[in-house]
Design a protein around this motif. Structure first.
Motif, PDB file in Angstrom:
ATOM      1  N   THR A  29      70.438  -3.017  71.091  1.00 12.59           N
ATOM      2  CA  THR A  29      70.971  -3.342  69.779  1.00 12.59           C
ATOM      3  C   THR A  29      70.670  -4.813  69.539  1.00 12.59           C
ATOM      4  O   THR A  29      71.110  -5.678  70.294  1.00 12.59           O
ATOM      5  CB  THR A  29      72.488  -3.086  69.703  1.00 12.59           C
ATOM      6  OG1 THR A  29      72.732  -1.702  69.972  1.00 12.59           O
ATOM      7  CG2 THR A  29      73.034  -3.441  68.339  1.00 12.59           C
ATOM      8  N   LEU A  30      69.892  -5.077  68.528  1.00 15.50           N
ATOM      9  CA  LEU A  30      69.566  -6.444  68.171  1.00 15.50           C
ATOM     10  C   LEU A  30      70.730  -6.977  67.342  1.00 15.50           C
ATOM     11  O   LEU A  30      71.057  -6.428  66.301  1.00 15.50           O
ATOM     12  CB  LEU A  30      68.266  -6.471  67.362  1.00 15.50           C
ATOM     13  CG  LEU A  30      67.576  -7.800  67.171  1.00 15.50           C
ATOM     14  CD1 LEU A  30      67.218  -8.423  68.515  1.00 15.50           C
ATOM     15  CD2 LEU A  30      66.311  -7.611  66.343  1.00 15.50           C
ATOM     16  N   ALA A  31      71.382  -8.025  67.863  1.00 19.55           N
ATOM     17  CA  ALA A  31      72.560  -8.577  67.195  1.00 19.55           C
ATOM     18  C   ALA A  31      72.215  -9.916  66.560  1.00 19.55           C
ATOM     19  O   ALA A  31      71.774 -10.838  67.241  1.00 19.55           O
ATOM     20  CB  ALA A  31      73.698  -8.747  68.192  1.00 19.55           C
ATOM     21  N   TYR A  32      72.411  -9.998  65.261  1.00 15.97           N
ATOM     22  CA  TYR A  32      72.247 -11.232  64.514  1.00 15.97           C
ATOM     23  C   TYR A  32      73.637 -11.836  64.370  1.00 15.97           C
ATOM     24  O   TYR A  32      74.524 -11.232  63.764  1.00 15.97           O
ATOM     25  CB  TYR A  32      71.664 -10.964  63.126  1.00 15.97           C
ATOM     26  CG  TYR A  32      70.274 -10.414  63.153  1.00 15.97           C
ATOM     27  CD1 TYR A  32      69.184 -11.263  62.993  1.00 15.97           C
ATOM     28  CD2 TYR A  32      70.029  -9.053  63.328  1.00 15.97           C
ATOM     29  CE1 TYR A  32      67.887 -10.768  63.015  1.00 15.97           C
ATOM     30  CE2 TYR A  32      68.744  -8.555  63.361  1.00 15.97           C
ATOM     31  CZ  TYR A  32      67.676  -9.416  63.206  1.00 15.97           C
ATOM     32  OH  TYR A  32      66.409  -8.936  63.239  1.00 15.97           O
ATOM     33  N   ILE A  33      73.827 -13.013  64.933  1.00 17.16           N
ATOM     34  CA  ILE A  33      75.131 -13.669  64.892  1.00 17.16           C
ATOM     35  C   ILE A  33      75.041 -14.831  63.911  1.00 17.16           C
ATOM     36  O   ILE A  33      74.400 -15.848  64.177  1.00 17.16           O
ATOM     37  CB  ILE A  33      75.541 -14.170  66.293  1.00 17.16           C
ATOM     38  CG1 ILE A  33      75.500 -13.011  67.302  1.00 17.16           C
ATOM     39  CG2 ILE A  33      76.919 -14.817  66.247  1.00 17.16           C
ATOM     40  CD1 ILE A  33      75.559 -13.468  68.748  1.00 17.16           C
ATOM     41  N   TRP A  34      75.660 -14.646  62.753  1.00 14.19           N
ATOM     42  CA  TRP A  34      75.661 -15.658  61.710  1.00 14.19           C
ATOM     43  C   TRP A  34      76.856 -16.568  61.951  1.00 14.19           C
ATOM     44  O   TRP A  34      77.972 -16.081  62.132  1.00 14.19           O
ATOM     45  CB  TRP A  34      75.746 -14.994  60.346  1.00 14.19           C
ATOM     46  CG  TRP A  34      74.605 -14.072  60.092  1.00 14.19           C
ATOM     47  CD1 TRP A  34      74.573 -12.722  60.328  1.00 14.19           C
ATOM     48  CD2 TRP A  34      73.325 -14.412  59.594  1.00 14.19           C
ATOM     49  NE1 TRP A  34      73.342 -12.216  59.990  1.00 14.19           N
ATOM     50  CE2 TRP A  34      72.552 -13.239  59.539  1.00 14.19           C
ATOM     51  CE3 TRP A  34      72.746 -15.619  59.184  1.00 14.19           C
ATOM     52  CZ2 TRP A  34      71.252 -13.219  59.100  1.00 14.19           C
ATOM     53  CZ3 TRP A  34      71.437 -15.591  58.739  1.00 14.19           C
ATOM     54  CH2 TRP A  34      70.703 -14.410  58.685  1.00 14.19           C
ATOM     55  N   ILE A  35      76.643 -17.873  61.950  1.00 12.21           N
ATOM     56  CA  ILE A  35      77.689 -18.816  62.329  1.00 12.21           C
ATOM     57  C   ILE A  35      77.896 -19.862  61.241  1.00 12.21           C
ATOM     58  O   ILE A  35      76.948 -20.497  60.788  1.00 12.21           O
ATOM     59  CB  ILE A  35      77.322 -19.510  63.655  1.00 12.21           C
ATOM     60  CG1 ILE A  35      77.117 -18.457  64.750  1.00 12.21           C
ATOM     61  CG2 ILE A  35      78.382 -20.535  64.056  1.00 12.21           C
ATOM     62  CD1 ILE A  35      76.336 -18.947  65.928  1.00 12.21           C
ATOM     63  N   GLU A  36      79.158 -20.012  60.855  1.00 14.22           N
ATOM     64  CA  GLU A  36      79.539 -21.069  59.920  1.00 14.22           C
ATOM     65  C   GLU A  36      80.203 -22.165  60.743  1.00 14.22           C
ATOM     66  O   GLU A  36      81.109 -21.887  61.541  1.00 14.22           O
ATOM     67  CB  GLU A  36      80.516 -20.522  58.885  1.00 14.22           C
ATOM     68  CG  GLU A  36      80.920 -21.524  57.837  1.00 14.22           C
ATOM     69  CD  GLU A  36      81.892 -20.924  56.823  1.00 14.22           C
ATOM     70  OE1 GLU A  36      82.673 -21.707  56.261  1.00 14.22           O
ATOM     71  OE2 GLU A  36      81.885 -19.693  56.620  1.00 14.22           O
ATOM     72  N   GLU A  41      71.344 -15.642  77.246  1.00 12.74           N
ATOM     73  CA  GLU A  41      71.252 -14.347  76.557  1.00 12.74           C
ATOM     74  C   GLU A  41      70.811 -14.471  75.104  1.00 12.74           C
ATOM     75  O   GLU A  41      70.482 -13.475  74.478  1.00 12.74           O
ATOM     76  CB  GLU A  41      72.610 -13.625  76.596  1.00 12.74           C
ATOM     77  CG  GLU A  41      73.083 -13.259  77.983  1.00 12.74           C
ATOM     78  CD  GLU A  41      73.868 -14.373  78.664  1.00 12.74           C
ATOM     79  OE1 GLU A  41      74.402 -14.111  79.754  1.00 12.74           O
ATOM     80  OE2 GLU A  41      73.956 -15.504  78.126  1.00 12.74           O
ATOM     81  N   ILE A  42      70.823 -15.667  74.565  1.00 12.65           N
ATOM     82  CA  ILE A  42      70.420 -15.865  73.169  1.00 12.65           C
ATOM     83  C   ILE A  42      68.939 -16.198  73.133  1.00 12.65           C
ATOM     84  O   ILE A  42      68.485 -17.146  73.750  1.00 12.65           O
ATOM     85  CB  ILE A  42      71.261 -16.977  72.497  1.00 12.65           C
ATOM     86  CG1 ILE A  42      72.726 -16.540  72.404  1.00 12.65           C
ATOM     87  CG2 ILE A  42      70.707 -17.310  71.115  1.00 12.65           C
ATOM     88  CD1 ILE A  42      73.657 -17.582  71.818  1.00 12.65           C
ATOM     89  N   GLY A  43      68.187 -15.400  72.396  1.00  7.95           N
ATOM     90  CA  GLY A  43      66.738 -15.564  72.343  1.00  7.95           C
ATOM     91  C   GLY A  43      66.237 -16.369  71.155  1.00  7.95           C
ATOM     92  O   GLY A  43      65.072 -16.746  71.102  1.00  7.95           O
ATOM     93  N   ASP A 101      75.439 -21.505  58.487  1.00 10.30           N
ATOM     94  CA  ASP A 101      74.738 -22.701  58.949  1.00 10.30           C
ATOM     95  C   ASP A 101      73.752 -22.413  60.069  1.00 10.30           C
ATOM     96  O   ASP A 101      72.707 -23.056  60.168  1.00 10.30           O
ATOM     97  CB  ASP A 101      75.759 -23.740  59.441  1.00 10.30           C
ATOM     98  CG  ASP A 101      76.747 -24.102  58.350  1.00 10.30           C
ATOM     99  OD1 ASP A 101      76.298 -24.650  57.324  1.00 10.30           O
ATOM    100  OD2 ASP A 101      77.953 -23.821  58.508  1.00 10.30           O
ATOM    101  N   LEU A 102      74.078 -21.443  60.925  1.00 11.88           N
ATOM    102  CA  LEU A 102      73.251 -21.133  62.088  1.00 11.88           C
ATOM    103  C   LEU A 102      73.070 -19.631  62.214  1.00 11.88           C
ATOM    104  O   LEU A 102      73.918 -18.848  61.790  1.00 11.88           O
ATOM    105  CB  LEU A 102      73.906 -21.647  63.380  1.00 11.88           C
ATOM    106  CG  LEU A 102      74.141 -23.147  63.498  1.00 11.88           C
ATOM    107  CD1 LEU A 102      74.989 -23.450  64.730  1.00 11.88           C
ATOM    108  CD2 LEU A 102      72.827 -23.893  63.566  1.00 11.88           C
ATOM    109  N   LEU A 103      71.964 -19.255  62.848  1.00  9.34           N
ATOM    110  CA  LEU A 103      71.718 -17.862  63.202  1.00  9.34           C
ATOM    111  C   LEU A 103      71.326 -17.835  64.665  1.00  9.34           C
ATOM    112  O   LEU A 103      70.436 -18.580  65.091  1.00  9.34           O
ATOM    113  CB  LEU A 103      70.601 -17.257  62.349  1.00  9.34           C
ATOM    114  CG  LEU A 103      70.086 -15.874  62.786  1.00  9.34           C
ATOM    115  CD1 LEU A 103      71.198 -14.824  62.714  1.00  9.34           C
ATOM    116  CD2 LEU A 103      68.889 -15.457  61.943  1.00  9.34           C
ATOM    117  N   ALA A 104      72.011 -16.985  65.433  1.00 12.03           N
ATOM    118  CA  ALA A 104      71.653 -16.754  66.830  1.00 12.03           C
ATOM    119  C   ALA A 104      71.337 -15.271  66.975  1.00 12.03           C
ATOM    120  O   ALA A 104      72.019 -14.432  66.374  1.00 12.03           O
ATOM    121  CB  ALA A 104      72.802 -17.153  67.751  1.00 12.03           C
ATOM    122  N   ILE A 105      70.311 -14.948  67.745  1.00 12.17           N
ATOM    123  CA  ILE A 105      69.930 -13.546  67.924  1.00 12.17           C
ATOM    124  C   ILE A 105      69.945 -13.225  69.413  1.00 12.17           C
ATOM    125  O   ILE A 105      69.432 -13.992  70.238  1.00 12.17           O
ATOM    126  CB  ILE A 105      68.534 -13.258  67.335  1.00 12.17           C
ATOM    127  CG1 ILE A 105      68.499 -13.611  65.845  1.00 12.17           C
ATOM    128  CG2 ILE A 105      68.156 -11.791  67.547  1.00 12.17           C
ATOM    129  CD1 ILE A 105      67.130 -13.454  65.193  1.00 12.17           C
TER     130      ILE A 105
END
Length: 161
Positions: free
Chosen positions: A67-74, A93-95, A105-109
């Motif tokens: 499961t590809l998880a897009y973590i949107w961060i404010e 673990e974050i690619g 503000d940020l995106l971590a996948i």
């Protein structure tokens, strides 16, 4: 050291390596009509200048249930954005970590096996970091296309060519 920009020959070598990083310099040279030494020296220069990095990449199509998880961060304050991005980039673990324009503000996948793993990962590695105001996740559920070589650059014709 002055970095040389990539010319067409460099881009052709990179393209061949992107298709198969195990391709021989001899094969690349033959395909491009140049000497093997030219290929070798160009690869060496691009590596030394940080323009090229050869590595192995996991094929997510072969994972059990990725499961590809897009973590949107404010972030709480914009001044915290750079430091928070650097902290996230250190999490193995974050690619992908990127500073974004727009609502977040940020995106971590990252890749996870299931929602429980994602929830645990968020609590353990993300939401407790100083400066995180809130997160929102989007999950990739069906991979239509996944090109791990995402680094291809679209060339825009500016009319000067």
């Amino acid at each position: 050291m002055l970095k040389k920009s990539l010319d067409d020959l460099d881009r052709n070598i990179v393209s061949a390596l992107a298709d198969d990083a195990r391709i021989s310099n001899r094969k690349i040279a033959g395909d491009l009509g140049i000497t093997e030494g030219t290929v070798r020296s160009r690869i060496k220069r691009m590596e030394q200048e940080g323009q090229l990095h050869l590595t192995a990449v996991t094929n997510i199509d072969r994972l059990r249930s990725p499961t590809l998880a897009y973590i949107w961060i404010e972030v709480e304050r914009s001044a915290q954005c750079d430091a928070l991005a650097e902290q996230l980039a250190q999490v193995p673990e974050i690619g992908f970590v990127g500073k974004m324009l727009g609502r977040f503000d940020l995106l971590a996948i990252t890749l996870v096996q299931d929602n429980a793993e994602l929830a645990s990962f968020l609590r353990r590695e993300v939401t407790g970091l100083p400066g995180v105001r809130r997160t929102e996740c989007s999950l990739g559920v069906d991979f239509v296309k996944h090109d791990y070589r995402m680094g291809r650059i679209v060339k825009v014709d500016d009319g000067d060519n």
